[in-house]
Motif scaffolding. Structure first.
Motif, PDB file in Angstrom:
ATOM      1  N   ARG A   6       0.745  -1.166  -0.104  1.00 33.34           N
ATOM      2  CA  ARG A   6      -0.097  -0.009  -0.020  1.00 33.34           C
ATOM      3  C   ARG A   6       0.950   1.409   0.107  1.00 33.34           C
ATOM      4  O   ARG A   6       0.422   2.235  -0.038  1.00 33.34           O
ATOM      5  CB  ARG A   6      -0.814   0.092   1.191  1.00 33.34           C
ATOM      6  N   TYR A   7       1.993   1.421   0.217  1.00 32.66           N
ATOM      7  CA  TYR A   7       2.845   2.303   0.609  1.00 32.66           C
ATOM      8  C   TYR A   7       3.930   2.230  -0.346  1.00 32.66           C
ATOM      9  O   TYR A   7       4.870   1.239  -0.418  1.00 32.66           O
ATOM     10  CB  TYR A   7       3.367   2.547   2.038  1.00 32.66           C
ATOM     11  N   ASP A   8       4.806   3.350  -0.735  1.00 30.65           N
ATOM     12  CA  ASP A   8       5.921   3.560  -1.414  1.00 30.65           C
ATOM     13  C   ASP A   8       7.043   3.909  -0.419  1.00 30.65           C
ATOM     14  O   ASP A   8       8.420   3.589  -0.720  1.00 30.65           O
ATOM     15  CB  ASP A   8       5.700   4.508  -2.455  1.00 30.65           C
ATOM     16  N   GLY A   9       6.586   4.353   0.692  1.00 34.83           N
ATOM     17  CA  GLY A   9       7.829   4.616   1.841  1.00 34.83           C
ATOM     18  C   GLY A   9       6.915   4.592   3.042  1.00 34.83           C
ATOM     19  O   GLY A   9       5.717   4.859   3.279  1.00 34.83           O
ATOM     20  N   VAL A  10       7.803   4.556   3.913  1.00 42.08           N
ATOM     21  CA  VAL A  10       7.595   4.403   5.669  1.00 42.08           C
ATOM     22  C   VAL A  10       8.488   5.201   6.311  1.00 42.08           C
ATOM     23  O   VAL A  10       9.686   4.959   6.341  1.00 42.08           O
ATOM     24  CB  VAL A  10       7.390   2.947   6.171  1.00 42.08           C
ATOM     25  N   VAL A  11       7.930   6.218   7.015  1.00 42.74           N
ATOM     26  CA  VAL A  11       8.577   7.037   7.939  1.00 42.74           C
ATOM     27  C   VAL A  11       8.246   6.605   9.318  1.00 42.74           C
ATOM     28  O   VAL A  11       7.492   6.566   9.912  1.00 42.74           O
ATOM     29  CB  VAL A  11       8.189   8.438   7.810  1.00 42.74           C
ATOM     30  N   CYS A  12       9.715   6.034  10.099  1.00 41.74           N
ATOM     31  CA  CYS A  12       9.357   5.952  11.464  1.00 41.74           C
ATOM     32  C   CYS A  12       9.954   7.235  12.440  1.00 41.74           C
ATOM     33  O   CYS A  12      11.153   7.582  12.237  1.00 41.74           O
ATOM     34  CB  CYS A  12      10.425   4.837  11.904  1.00 41.74           C
ATOM     35  N   ALA A  39      14.681  -4.011   7.895  1.00 44.62           N
ATOM     36  CA  ALA A  39      13.383  -4.053   7.117  1.00 44.62           C
ATOM     37  C   ALA A  39      13.251  -3.355   5.884  1.00 44.62           C
ATOM     38  O   ALA A  39      12.596  -3.826   4.858  1.00 44.62           O
ATOM     39  CB  ALA A  39      12.270  -3.298   8.018  1.00 44.62           C
ATOM     40  N   SER A  40      14.050  -2.248   5.712  1.00 48.50           N
ATOM     41  CA  SER A  40      13.981  -1.606   4.520  1.00 48.50           C
ATOM     42  C   SER A  40      14.860  -2.134   3.357  1.00 48.50           C
ATOM     43  O   SER A  40      14.224  -2.274   2.368  1.00 48.50           O
ATOM     44  CB  SER A  40      14.841  -0.185   4.692  1.00 48.50           C
ATOM     45  N   LEU A  41      15.924  -2.991   3.799  1.00 46.43           N
ATOM     46  CA  LEU A  41      16.693  -3.723   2.793  1.00 46.43           C
ATOM     47  C   LEU A  41      16.056  -5.045   2.404  1.00 46.43           C
ATOM     48  O   LEU A  41      15.954  -5.225   1.325  1.00 46.43           O
ATOM     49  CB  LEU A  41      18.094  -4.081   3.448  1.00 46.43           C
ATOM     50  N   SER A  42      15.214  -5.830   3.373  1.00 44.64           N
ATOM     51  CA  SER A  42      14.515  -6.961   3.085  1.00 44.64           C
ATOM     52  C   SER A  42      13.223  -6.658   2.006  1.00 44.64           C
ATOM     53  O   SER A  42      12.765  -7.387   1.498  1.00 44.64           O
ATOM     54  CB  SER A  42      14.148  -7.636   4.199  1.00 44.64           C
ATOM     55  N   THR A  43      12.510  -5.483   2.296  1.00 41.86           N
ATOM     56  CA  THR A  43      11.403  -5.361   1.497  1.00 41.86           C
ATOM     57  C   THR A  43      11.603  -4.318   0.291  1.00 41.86           C
ATOM     58  O   THR A  43      10.838  -4.173  -0.746  1.00 41.86           O
ATOM     59  CB  THR A  43      10.460  -4.454   2.471  1.00 41.86           C
ATOM     60  N   GLU A  44      12.755  -3.750   0.247  1.00 38.26           N
ATOM     61  CA  GLU A  44      13.005  -2.714  -0.829  1.00 38.26           C
ATOM     62  C   GLU A  44      12.163  -1.596  -0.851  1.00 38.26           C
ATOM     63  O   GLU A  44      12.082  -0.960  -2.009  1.00 38.26           O
ATOM     64  CB  GLU A  44      13.477  -3.627  -2.267  1.00 38.26           C
ATOM     65  N   VAL A  45      11.779  -1.166   0.197  1.00 34.95           N
ATOM     66  CA  VAL A  45      10.973   0.005   0.326  1.00 34.95           C
ATOM     67  C   VAL A  45      11.552   1.019   1.293  1.00 34.95           C
ATOM     68  O   VAL A  45      12.107   0.642   2.234  1.00 34.95           O
ATOM     69  CB  VAL A  45       9.394  -0.326   1.045  1.00 34.95           C
ATOM     70  N   PRO A  46      11.716   2.261   0.886  1.00 33.67           N
ATOM     71  CA  PRO A  46      12.389   3.233   1.737  1.00 33.67           C
ATOM     72  C   PRO A  46      11.490   3.246   3.058  1.00 33.67           C
ATOM     73  O   PRO A  46      10.406   3.555   3.183  1.00 33.67           O
ATOM     74  CB  PRO A  46      12.491   4.448   0.922  1.00 33.67           C
ATOM     75  N   ILE A  47      12.363   3.124   4.188  1.00 30.68           N
ATOM     76  CA  ILE A  47      11.926   3.155   5.627  1.00 30.68           C
ATOM     77  C   ILE A  47      13.057   4.384   6.180  1.00 30.68           C
ATOM     78  O   ILE A  47      14.088   3.829   6.288  1.00 30.68           O
ATOM     79  CB  ILE A  47      11.777   1.995   6.271  1.00 30.68           C
ATOM     80  N   SER A  48      12.412   5.342   6.635  1.00 34.94           N
ATOM     81  CA  SER A  48      13.458   6.456   7.251  1.00 34.94           C
ATOM     82  C   SER A  48      13.619   6.260   8.648  1.00 34.94           C
ATOM     83  O   SER A  48      12.635   5.845   9.348  1.00 34.94           O
ATOM     84  CB  SER A  48      13.196   7.878   6.477  1.00 34.94           C
TER      85      SER A  48
END
Length: 160
Positions: A77-83, A109-118
Motif C-alpha cells: 500500500r505504501y511507497d515509503g514508511v517514516v519511523c 526492514a528497508s533492505l529486505s522489503t526494498e521499500v524506503p523506511i526512514s
C-alpha cells in the motif's frame, strides 16, 4: 496500477505521487507528536497526499517501530514508511539496546522489503536535546525523516 504523467513536487519527480505511511512511537509522546506534526506539514507543503486516518500508525515505543514498518512496507500500500520516535538516555544500558535495535531493525526492514523506511528516531542524552530537535521549525527531525524517505522514493522510481 495505472501510470500517471510525471508529477513534480519541488525537486522531486515521481511517476505517480508516492503514498507514505508514518509510524510514531507513543513513548516520549511530547517529542514524537512534534516530530509527526512537522513531518505531516512537510508532506502538505510538498503536495504529497497523506490521510491521518489511513496513513498514520502508532507504536508503543521505538523498539516496535521496525516490525510495524516492515509490515506496512510488505503490504504493498505504501511507497515509503517514516519511523518517528524518541529514546532518551537514562541511568541504565536500556538506551543503548533500544537505539541499536531500532536502527538495525529499520535498516533490515528497508533492505529486505526494498521499500524506503526512514529513521526519524531521536537518540538524545536529555529531554532538552530531544525537545530542541523537535521544535516547530525547518530543523525539526520529523521533517528531515520524511524528506529523506520521499527523496529516496523519487530516486528509486526514476531508476526503476
Amino acid at each position: 496500477m495505472i501510470k500517471q504523467a510525471p508529477s513534480t513536487t519541488r525537486n522531486y519527480t515521481f511517476s505517480s505521487l508516492p503514498r507514505i505511511a508514518m509510524v510514531v512511537s507513543r513513548f516520549n509522546e511530547k517529542v514524537t507528536h512534534s516530530l509527526s506534526k512537522a513531518a505531516q506539514a512537510w508532506l502538505v507543503e510538498h503536495n504529497i497526499p497523506f490521510q491521518k486516518e489511513n496513513d498514520l500508525f502508532y507504536a508503543p515505543g521505538a523498539f516496535e517501530l521496525p516490525l510495524i514498518a516492515q509490515h506496512l512496507a510488505k503490504s504493498g500500500r505504501y511507497d515509503g514508511v517514516v519511523c518517528l520516535g524518541c529514546v532518551i538516555k537514562g541511568d541504565t544500558a536500556h538506551f543503548e539496546f533500544i537505539s541499536l535495535s531500532a536502527s538495525l531493525g529499520i535498516m533490515q526492514a528497508s533492505l529486505s522489503t526494498e521499500v524506503p523506511i526512514s529513521f526519524g528516531i531521536l537518540t538524545a542524552y536529555t529531554f532538552e536535546q530531544a525537545k530542541l530537535r523537535s521544535l516547530d521549525n525547518h530543523e525539526n527531525k520529523g521533517r528531515e525523516a520524511v524528506a529523506a524517505c520521499v527523496e529516496t522514493v523519487s530516486l528509486l522510481q526514476r531508476t526503476a
